[in-house]
Structures are given as C-alpha cells and as structure tokens.
Scaffold this motif. Sequence first.
Motif, mmCIF file in Angstrom:
data_model
loop_
_atom_site.group_PDB
_atom_site.id
_atom_site.type_symbol
_atom_site.label_atom_id
_atom_site.label_comp_id
_atom_site.label_asym_id
_atom_site.label_seq_id
_atom_site.Cartn_x
_atom_site.Cartn_y
_atom_site.Cartn_z
ATOM 1 N N VAL A 1 35.922 41.115 43.261
ATOM 2 C CA VAL A 1 37.035 40.233 42.916
ATOM 3 C C VAL A 1 37.658 40.663 41.588
ATOM 4 O O VAL A 1 38.883 40.727 41.448
ATOM 5 C CB VAL A 1 36.569 38.761 42.874
ATOM 6 N N ARG A 2 36.830 40.969 40.588
ATOM 7 C CA ARG A 2 37.332 41.405 39.287
ATOM 8 C C ARG A 2 38.170 42.673 39.423
ATOM 9 O O ARG A 2 39.247 42.792 38.855
ATOM 10 C CB ARG A 2 36.170 41.634 38.316
ATOM 11 N N ARG A 3 37.684 43.635 40.209
ATOM 12 C CA ARG A 3 38.410 44.898 40.401
ATOM 13 C C ARG A 3 39.727 44.680 41.135
ATOM 14 O O ARG A 3 40.741 45.309 40.822
ATOM 15 C CB ARG A 3 37.540 45.907 41.155
ATOM 16 N N ILE A 4 39.715 43.810 42.124
ATOM 17 C CA ILE A 4 40.950 43.515 42.854
ATOM 18 C C ILE A 4 41.948 42.833 41.928
ATOM 19 O O ILE A 4 43.134 43.161 41.931
ATOM 20 C CB ILE A 4 40.661 42.657 44.104
ATOM 21 N N ALA A 5 41.479 41.881 41.126
ATOM 22 C CA ALA A 5 42.359 41.186 40.181
ATOM 23 C C ALA A 5 43.013 42.184 39.229
ATOM 24 O O ALA A 5 44.219 42.114 38.965
ATOM 25 C CB ALA A 5 41.576 40.130 39.403
ATOM 26 N N LYS A 6 42.230 43.133 38.743
ATOM 27 C CA LYS A 6 42.762 44.148 37.832
ATOM 28 C C LYS A 6 43.800 45.022 38.535
ATOM 29 O O LYS A 6 44.884 45.273 38.006
ATOM 30 C CB LYS A 6 41.624 45.000 37.279
ATOM 31 N N LYS A 7 43.465 45.476 39.736
ATOM 32 C CA LYS A 7 44.364 46.346 40.501
ATOM 33 C C LYS A 7 45.679 45.638 40.834
ATOM 34 O O LYS A 7 46.753 46.240 40.776
ATOM 35 C CB LYS A 7 43.671 46.788 41.798
ATOM 36 N N MET A 8 45.595 44.353 41.164
ATOM 37 C CA MET A 8 46.775 43.594 41.573
ATOM 38 C C MET A 8 47.458 42.895 40.392
ATOM 39 O O MET A 8 48.435 42.185 40.584
ATOM 40 C CB MET A 8 46.387 42.551 42.635
ATOM 41 N N LYS A 9 46.901 43.097 39.191
ATOM 42 C CA LYS A 9 47.466 42.493 37.977
ATOM 43 C C LYS A 9 47.612 40.975 38.117
ATOM 44 O O LYS A 9 48.681 40.394 37.885
ATOM 45 C CB LYS A 9 48.795 43.142 37.617
ATOM 46 N N THR A 10 46.520 40.343 38.511
ATOM 47 C CA THR A 10 46.502 38.896 38.681
ATOM 48 C C THR A 10 45.215 38.336 38.098
ATOM 49 O O THR A 10 44.366 39.094 37.604
ATOM 50 C CB THR A 10 46.670 38.511 40.168
ATOM 51 N N ASP A 11 45.046 37.039 38.187
ATOM 52 C CA ASP A 11 43.830 36.415 37.656
ATOM 53 C C ASP A 11 42.712 36.443 38.703
ATOM 54 O O ASP A 11 42.954 36.642 39.893
ATOM 55 C CB ASP A 11 44.114 34.980 37.198
ATOM 56 N N ALA B 1 42.603 36.398 43.006
ATOM 57 C CA ALA B 1 41.952 37.492 43.732
ATOM 58 C C ALA B 1 40.805 36.963 44.593
ATOM 59 O O ALA B 1 40.618 37.401 45.728
ATOM 60 C CB ALA B 1 41.453 38.545 42.759
ATOM 61 N N GLU B 2 40.052 36.004 44.078
ATOM 62 C CA GLU B 2 38.953 35.435 44.864
ATOM 63 C C GLU B 2 39.488 34.695 46.086
ATOM 64 O O GLU B 2 38.910 34.775 47.175
ATOM 65 C CB GLU B 2 38.099 34.504 44.021
ATOM 66 N N ALA B 3 40.602 33.999 45.938
ATOM 67 C CA ALA B 3 41.218 33.323 47.083
ATOM 68 C C ALA B 3 41.646 34.338 48.139
ATOM 69 O O ALA B 3 41.488 34.102 49.340
ATOM 70 C CB ALA B 3 42.417 32.487 46.627
ATOM 71 N N TRP B 4 42.181 35.488 47.697
ATOM 72 C CA TRP B 4 42.553 36.545 48.646
ATOM 73 C C TRP B 4 41.326 37.085 49.380
ATOM 74 O O TRP B 4 41.349 37.238 50.596
ATOM 75 C CB TRP B 4 43.260 37.697 47.928
ATOM 76 N N VAL B 5 40.282 37.388 48.638
ATOM 77 C CA VAL B 5 39.049 37.913 49.253
ATOM 78 C C VAL B 5 38.499 36.912 50.257
ATOM 79 O O VAL B 5 38.158 37.261 51.392
ATOM 80 C CB VAL B 5 38.001 38.285 48.187
ATOM 81 N N ASP B 6 38.396 35.638 49.857
ATOM 82 C CA ASP B 6 37.876 34.610 50.769
ATOM 83 C C ASP B 6 38.757 34.480 52.002
ATOM 84 O O ASP B 6 38.254 34.349 53.125
ATOM 85 C CB ASP B 6 37.769 33.262 50.052
ATOM 86 N N GLY B 7 40.075 34.536 51.812
ATOM 87 C CA GLY B 7 40.997 34.448 52.941
ATOM 88 C C GLY B 7 40.859 35.624 53.896
ATOM 89 O O GLY B 7 40.876 35.446 55.117
ATOM 90 N N ILE B 8 40.709 36.814 53.347
ATOM 91 C CA ILE B 8 40.546 38.007 54.183
ATOM 92 C C ILE B 8 39.238 37.945 54.957
ATOM 93 O O ILE B 8 39.204 38.189 56.168
ATOM 94 C CB ILE B 8 40.625 39.288 53.327
ATOM 95 N N VAL B 9 38.159 37.605 54.291
ATOM 96 C CA VAL B 9 36.844 37.545 54.946
ATOM 97 C C VAL B 9 36.855 36.487 56.041
ATOM 98 O O VAL B 9 36.381 36.725 57.161
ATOM 99 C CB VAL B 9 35.727 37.288 53.913
ATOM 100 N N ASP B 10 37.411 35.310 55.762
ATOM 101 C CA ASP B 10 37.464 34.253 56.770
ATOM 102 C C ASP B 10 38.332 34.663 57.954
ATOM 103 O O ASP B 10 37.970 34.424 59.109
ATOM 104 C CB ASP B 10 37.985 32.954 56.158
#
Length: 87
Positions: free
Chosen positions: A11-21, A25-34
């Motif tokens: 999640v931290r790496r995705i947040a950094k890559k996407m320039k977001t908090d 990023a955690e909401a995106w990861v949870d949404g993708i996994v679900d």
Amino acid sequence: MAEYIQKAELVRRIAKKMKTDVETAEAWVDGIVDTMYQVFKSGEGISLSGFGGFYLDRRRESTAFKFNPGQKLRALFGWSSTYKGRL
C-alpha cells in the motif's frame, strides 16, 4: 525461498507511485482484491495486459488457482528470450 512484503508495504509503495495518501491506496488495494475475488467466485478469469492472466482450473474434485505471466515477467524470470522491452 522468496521474500514477501506485507500489505502495508505494498500500500505504501502504491501510494508513493500514484502520488496519493496511504488511505486512498489502501482503498484501491482492498477494492481490487475484493473485485478479483468476486470475479473468481463467478468462475471467470482476469487478464491484465502486459502482466498476465489469473484463472481457476477446475478438474473433477479439485480446483487450482493459476497464473500465466505476460512476456515482461517471463523475461524477468528468465523464461523468455523474445521480450525486448525494459525490465
């Protein structure tokens, strides 16, 4: 044995890559996994262009989760000599 990163690091790496908090990023990861879970539950597979495909292989009494890597990953693993892009 391969090293693993935990979800929080992903999640931290995705947040950094996407320039977001981290929360976004955690909401995106949870949404993708679900969403992936729901797709597999319905019997469908997922193809991510440039990355690979995920699917369930159901045979008689058993089910296997399979991943068919794309050319970029095959080259990274040393399984392909045809990929010419950046690794």
